[in-house]
Every structure is written in structure tokens, then in C-alpha cells.
Design a protein around this motif. Structure first.
Motif, PDB file in Angstrom:
ATOM      1  N   HIS A   1       0.846  -1.217   0.053  1.00 55.31           N
ATOM      2  CA  HIS A   1      -0.079   0.127  -0.042  1.00 55.31           C
ATOM      3  C   HIS A   1       0.916   1.220   0.154  1.00 55.31           C
ATOM      4  O   HIS A   1       0.544   2.220  -0.750  1.00 55.31           O
ATOM      5  N   LEU A   2       1.903   1.225   0.575  1.00 55.82           N
ATOM      6  CA  LEU A   2       2.740   2.361   0.742  1.00 55.82           C
ATOM      7  C   LEU A   2       3.339   2.672  -0.699  1.00 55.82           C
ATOM      8  O   LEU A   2       3.833   3.940  -0.949  1.00 55.82           O
ATOM      9  N   ILE A   3       3.640   1.494  -1.299  1.00 55.34           N
ATOM     10  CA  ILE A   3       4.223   2.011  -2.842  1.00 55.34           C
ATOM     11  C   ILE A   3       3.200   2.435  -3.647  1.00 55.34           C
ATOM     12  O   ILE A   3       3.414   3.472  -4.127  1.00 55.34           O
ATOM     13  N   ASP A   4       2.050   2.030  -3.597  1.00 52.49           N
ATOM     14  CA  ASP A   4       0.674   2.318  -4.124  1.00 52.49           C
ATOM     15  C   ASP A   4       0.170   3.646  -3.823  1.00 52.49           C
ATOM     16  O   ASP A   4      -0.295   4.612  -4.710  1.00 52.49           O
ATOM     17  N   CYS A   5      -0.099   4.211  -2.466  1.00 50.46           N
ATOM     18  CA  CYS A   5      -0.697   5.237  -2.075  1.00 50.46           C
ATOM     19  C   CYS A   5      -0.013   6.337  -1.863  1.00 50.46           C
ATOM     20  O   CYS A   5       1.060   6.083  -0.951  1.00 50.46           O
ATOM     21  N   ALA A   6       0.059   7.425  -2.396  1.00 51.25           N
ATOM     22  CA  ALA A   6       0.962   8.662  -2.451  1.00 51.25           C
ATOM     23  C   ALA A   6       1.022   9.230  -0.968  1.00 51.25           C
ATOM     24  O   ALA A   6       1.802   9.624  -0.252  1.00 51.25           O
ATOM     25  N   ALA A   7      -0.498   9.488  -0.464  1.00 55.17           N
ATOM     26  CA  ALA A   7      -0.728   9.983   0.757  1.00 55.17           C
ATOM     27  C   ALA A   7      -0.091   9.257   1.906  1.00 55.17           C
ATOM     28  O   ALA A   7       0.419   9.653   2.720  1.00 55.17           O
ATOM     29  N   CYS A   8      -0.547   8.075   1.981  1.00 55.54           N
ATOM     30  CA  CYS A   8       0.328   7.190   3.207  1.00 55.54           C
ATOM     31  C   CYS A   8       1.669   7.193   2.906  1.00 55.54           C
ATOM     32  O   CYS A   8       2.333   7.136   4.023  1.00 55.54           O
TER      33      CYS A   8
ATOM     34  N   ALA B   1       3.602   9.590   1.750  1.00 57.54           N
ATOM     35  CA  ALA B   1       4.020  10.939   2.196  1.00 57.54           C
ATOM     36  C   ALA B   1       3.989  10.803   3.682  1.00 57.54           C
ATOM     37  O   ALA B   1       4.969  11.507   4.727  1.00 57.54           O
ATOM     38  N   ARG B   2       2.981  10.276   4.522  1.00 58.77           N
ATOM     39  CA  ARG B   2       2.764  10.295   5.797  1.00 58.77           C
ATOM     40  C   ARG B   2       4.020   9.527   6.447  1.00 58.77           C
ATOM     41  O   ARG B   2       4.444   9.930   7.448  1.00 58.77           O
ATOM     42  N   TYR B   3       3.998   8.393   6.043  1.00 57.74           N
ATOM     43  CA  TYR B   3       5.171   7.496   6.454  1.00 57.74           C
ATOM     44  C   TYR B   3       6.401   8.246   6.353  1.00 57.74           C
ATOM     45  O   TYR B   3       7.331   8.077   7.287  1.00 57.74           O
ATOM     46  N   ALA B   4       6.618   8.714   5.139  1.00 53.57           N
ATOM     47  CA  ALA B   4       8.138   9.464   4.895  1.00 53.57           C
ATOM     48  C   ALA B   4       8.245  10.504   5.972  1.00 53.57           C
ATOM     49  O   ALA B   4       9.253  10.641   6.601  1.00 53.57           O
ATOM     50  N   ALA B   5       7.207  11.240   6.274  1.00 50.95           N
ATOM     51  CA  ALA B   5       7.164  12.550   7.261  1.00 50.95           C
ATOM     52  C   ALA B   5       7.712  11.860   8.852  1.00 50.95           C
ATOM     53  O   ALA B   5       8.357  12.227   9.477  1.00 50.95           O
ATOM     54  N   ILE B   6       7.026  10.852   9.016  1.00 50.22           N
ATOM     55  CA  ILE B   6       7.297  10.017  10.295  1.00 50.22           C
ATOM     56  C   ILE B   6       8.634   9.754  10.479  1.00 50.22           C
ATOM     57  O   ILE B   6       9.446   9.799  11.466  1.00 50.22           O
ATOM     58  N   ALA B   7       9.118   8.879   9.491  1.00 51.42           N
ATOM     59  CA  ALA B   7      10.430   8.349   9.368  1.00 51.42           C
ATOM     60  C   ALA B   7      11.464   9.368   9.231  1.00 51.42           C
ATOM     61  O   ALA B   7      12.391   9.416  10.089  1.00 51.42           O
TER      62      ALA B   7
END
Lengths: 224, 210
Positions: free
Chosen positions: B39-46, B48-54
Motif C-alpha cells: 500500500h505504501l508503494i501504491d498510495c502517495a498520501a500514506c 508521504a505520511r510514512y516518510a514524514a514520520i520516518a
């Protein structure tokens, strides 16, 4: 706060209580450090103290950097952290006879280190009630101001401010959350290892870690 | 991680907690749920959220690590190793009882004797002073009280004579009085009466004046 932290960690892994094992299942294979710790224990039991001390030096070299990081995050004072690390190693050696290989040496050692840090935090808090906070030494100040940042004074100042904000935010975490966050984040331990150290369920550790990270993010305003 | 996939199916986005858990799993080398990873690969929004947290957590970690490493430099770590080795060596050594130096002990005894002498002197001086003060006080007391009694006795004894003298001037009576006085003075002298004696004219002197 330190009282909460203390309660988050049972005394099962204390060197004095080394004979009583924690309730959680340990790993079955011995890592290098644990094997070395068992060897040192054997040497001490046979009375070969010089040899034991020499071998123990290897364990010190392997673990002191990580120990320093954890202790510094707890205490936020270089001298205190240094002493806490030294105390932990001395305590480990003097109680090596109570070490049981059922648990990784690192878990046992970190447990002792954290307990020492918690005691120091407690006495720090007591001292701070009566005394003005000590100034950071010029040498440490110089090291801190130049570590990991370019020589640009503006960026250096921003970096220092950011670190101060992070430290303040970490300090605001609840006792258990703080312990777990420090161990996972700065000690690079997995939730499973932290669970072994603290005696908490692995899922509880994960929940605390998530809450700590989320709270930290909100305290820092979502960005650094 | 499986329970989060149900949430994923309902909301079409990953909840906050699995995002954090995925970050820690990735960092410590634990497996991430394949569906979340997908999903993280497919969903740009998720993503981006993951990238911000990381990014935030990576920066916190990097800052904290760099700060601690800047303090615990290689030299400091070496010094720490040496300090630990020294402490372990000291801990292994049995406790040594240090004998008290003999000459110091004898010196101490001499000093004690030397110090006891002034104490005796001081005590004797204090006692002497006390005795002196007490004796002086008793002497003073006697000096002040007895003359007063003597004065009272003398006055009561002399009053009728004086009254008698005021009524009529009788030289013979005066002579008699002075003779009496002389007779009194001729008796063994009392210390208390010396002052009166000095003040009072003698019969001999009065008779000689005539």
C-alpha cells in the motif's frame, strides 16, 4: 517521574537478584557477548581474577559506546553519564557470578545500566530542588556545538536549539514511554529485547513505543 | 500487523500506529506486513505520511546519537576503559588496614601530657582566685557589719551623757566623761575603735589646753 520509571522495570534482572529469572522466555542460542560473560564468570569462580579482568575489558569496549548513548539520553549530563556507565560495568563484574546465560549479556547489562541511571536521575532531581543547575563544561560545549553540523554559526545555533527542543520533548514523556523510547531509539534495541529488559509484554512495549513517538511528534509540532 | 489490514481495507489508508510500527520494524530489520508495504508503494498520501514520520524519528535519533557521540569521543572512551580497569583492580584488592604510626602515637601521648599540665595550672589558678575572692568578700562583710554594730552600741552608751551636757555646762562632768573615755581607750585596743579614737580629743590634750 523517576519513580514511574523505576516501577516500569522490575528488579528481576538486578545483579543481586541474579538467581531469579524473569518470567519471559529467553533466547536459546548464546551470542558472543553472553558466551564471553560465561567465560569470565568461570574465571572468577576459579580465582583467576587478572585474566577475568582482561577478558572483561573486551566486553567494556563492545558495549561502552551504546551504554554512553543511553546514559546520556537519560541523564543529559556528560559527567553523570560517564560515571553511570562506569558504575554499571563495575557492578556487572563484581556480580558476574550471578549472571545466567539464559539471558543475553546485553539485556542484563542494560538493565543494570538503566537502574543506575534511574537512581542518578532521582538524586539529580533532589539536588535540583536545592541547587542551581550546573553549567556545561567549556570542552563539552565546544564538542556539542561542532558535532555533526557545519561550521556555519547560524546553522550551528539552529542545530543546538533543535537538540534542546528534542531533549525537552523526550523529557516530557511518561516514565515507561521514555524508557522504552530511549532503549529502542538510542539503544537500537528491538521491542522484543526491550520487553526482555523491562519484563513488559512485547505488545505493551509496542504500544508504549507508538504512543511515545506520536507524543514526541506532537510536542515537536510535527516537524523538527 | 494483520489486524491493521482490515482497517486498511475499510479506510483505504493506513492508520497511524501501523505506520509507526512499520518504521520501527524496518529499522530493526523485522518483517513488515506485505500488504502495508504494498500500500505504501501504491498510495502517495500514506507514503508521504510514512516518510514524514520516518524523517522526524530519524532526525531525532541522529541528533541524539551525534550529541552523545560528540561527548563520548574515542579519547574519552579510552579513558573510561582505563578508569573501569582501575576500579576493578581496586575492588579486587583486599582492604588494607593501615597501622597507626608509632612516632605519631608517642607524640600524641606527649602532647596529651603537655596539655594536661596547663589544665592543672589553670584549675589551681581558678581555685586560688576563688578562695581569694571569697576571703576578700568575708573580710569586707566583717568590716562593714561590725563597725555599724559598734557605732550603734557606742551611740546608745553616749547619748545620755550628751543630753546631760546640753542642759548645763559642767566642766567637772566633762572631765569625768573624758576620763571615762580615756579609761575605755586604755583597755586593750579594739581595731574597730581606732577610727573613733583618732577623731576624739584625749583628756590629756584638753587638760593641757587649759
Amino acid at each position: 517521574m523517576s519513580g514511574d520509571l523505576r516501577s516500569a522495570i522490575p528488579s528481576e534482572l538486578e545483579p543481586q537478584a541474579g538467581t531469579s529469572l524473569p518470567r519471559r522466555a529467553p533466547s536459546t542460542t548464546l551470542d558472543d557477548d553472553s558466551r564471553l560473560a560465561v567465560e569470565i564468570r568461570g574465571l572468577v569462580e576459579r580465582g583467576e581474577h587478572d585474566e577475568a579482568r582482561e577478558r572483561f575489558g573486551d566486553l567494556v569496549v563492545r558495549h561502552q559506546r551504546r551504554a554512553g548513548r543511553i546514559a546520556y539520553q537519560y541523564l543529559r549530563d556528560a559527567a553523570e553519564a560517564d560515571e553511570a556507565v562506569q558504575d554499571a560495568f563495575v557492578k556487572v563484574f563484581t556480580h558476574i557470578g550471578t549472571y545466567r546465560e539464559a539471558w543475553p549479556f546485553e539485556v542484563w547489562f542494560t538493565r543494570i545500566l538503566i537502574n543506575g541511571c534511574l537512581d542518578r536521575r532521582k538524586s539529580q532531581a533532589r539536588r535540583d530542588r536545592w541547587m542551581v543547575a550546573g553549567e556545561i563544561s567549556p570542552a563539552d560545549e565546544a564538542r556539542l556545538s561542532t558535532s555533526g553540523v557545519p561550521s556555519d554559526p547560524e546553522r550551528r545555533l539552529l542545530s543546538r536549539e533543535r537538540r534542546a527542543r528534542v531533549a525537552e520533548a523526550v523529557d516530557k514523556l511518561d516514565g515507561r514511554q521514555r524508557t522504552i523510547f530511549v532503549l529502542c531509539h538510542y539503544g537500537n534495541f528491538t521491542p522484543r529485547e526491550v520487553s526482555a529488559m523491562t519484563g513488559l509484554n512485547e505488545s505493551t512495549v509496542r504500544v508504549h513505543l507508538f504512543r511515545a513517538a506520536r507524543k514526541l511528534r506532537s510536542l515537536l509540532g510535527g516537524k523538527l | 500487523m494483520k489486524r491493521w489490514t482490515g482497517w486498511l481495507a475499510l479506510t483505504r489508508h493506513i492508520a497511524e500506529r501501523p505506520l509507526y510500527e512499520s518504521y520501527y520494524a524496518e529499522r530493526t530489520g523485522e518483517p513488515i506486513d506485505p500488504r502495508i508495504a504494498e500500500h505504501l508503494i501504491d498510495c502517495a498520501a500514506c507514503s508521504a505520511r510514512y516518510a514524514a514520520i520516518a524523517r522526524m524519528l530519524d532526525e531525532v535519533r541522529a541528533d541524539g546519537t551525534a550529541e552523545a557521540d560528540a561527548i563520548f569521543t574515542s579519547e574519552r572512551l579510552r579513558a573510561q576503559q582505563q578508569q573501569i580497569a582501575r576500579r576493578l583492580e581496586l575492588a579486587a584488592r583486599p582492604a588494607r588496614v593501615i597501622s597507626f604510626p608509632r612516632h605519631a602515637a608517642s607524640n600524641g601521648a606527649r602532647t596529651a601530657v603537655a596539655r594536661s599540665a596547663p589544665r592543672w595550672i589553670a584549675a589551681a589558678a581558678a581555685a586560688g582566685l576563688f578562695v581569694g575572692v571569697a576571703a576578700g568578700a568575708s573580710y569586707e562583710w566583717e568590716w562593714h557589719v561590725q563597725p555599724r554594730q559598734a557605732h550603734v552600741n557606742t551611740a546608745s552608751h553616749l547619748t545620755p551623757v550628751a543630753t546631760r551636757g546640753v542642759g548645763r555646762v559642767d566642766v567637772a562632768a566633762d572631765d569625768a566623761f573624758l576620763s571615762e573615755l580615756d579609761a575605755a581607750l586604755e583597755r586593750p585596743r579594739t581595731r574597730e575603735l581606732i577610727a573613733y579614737d583618732a577623731l576624739t580629743p584625749h583628756v590629756r590634750e584638753v587638760t593641757a589646753q587649759r
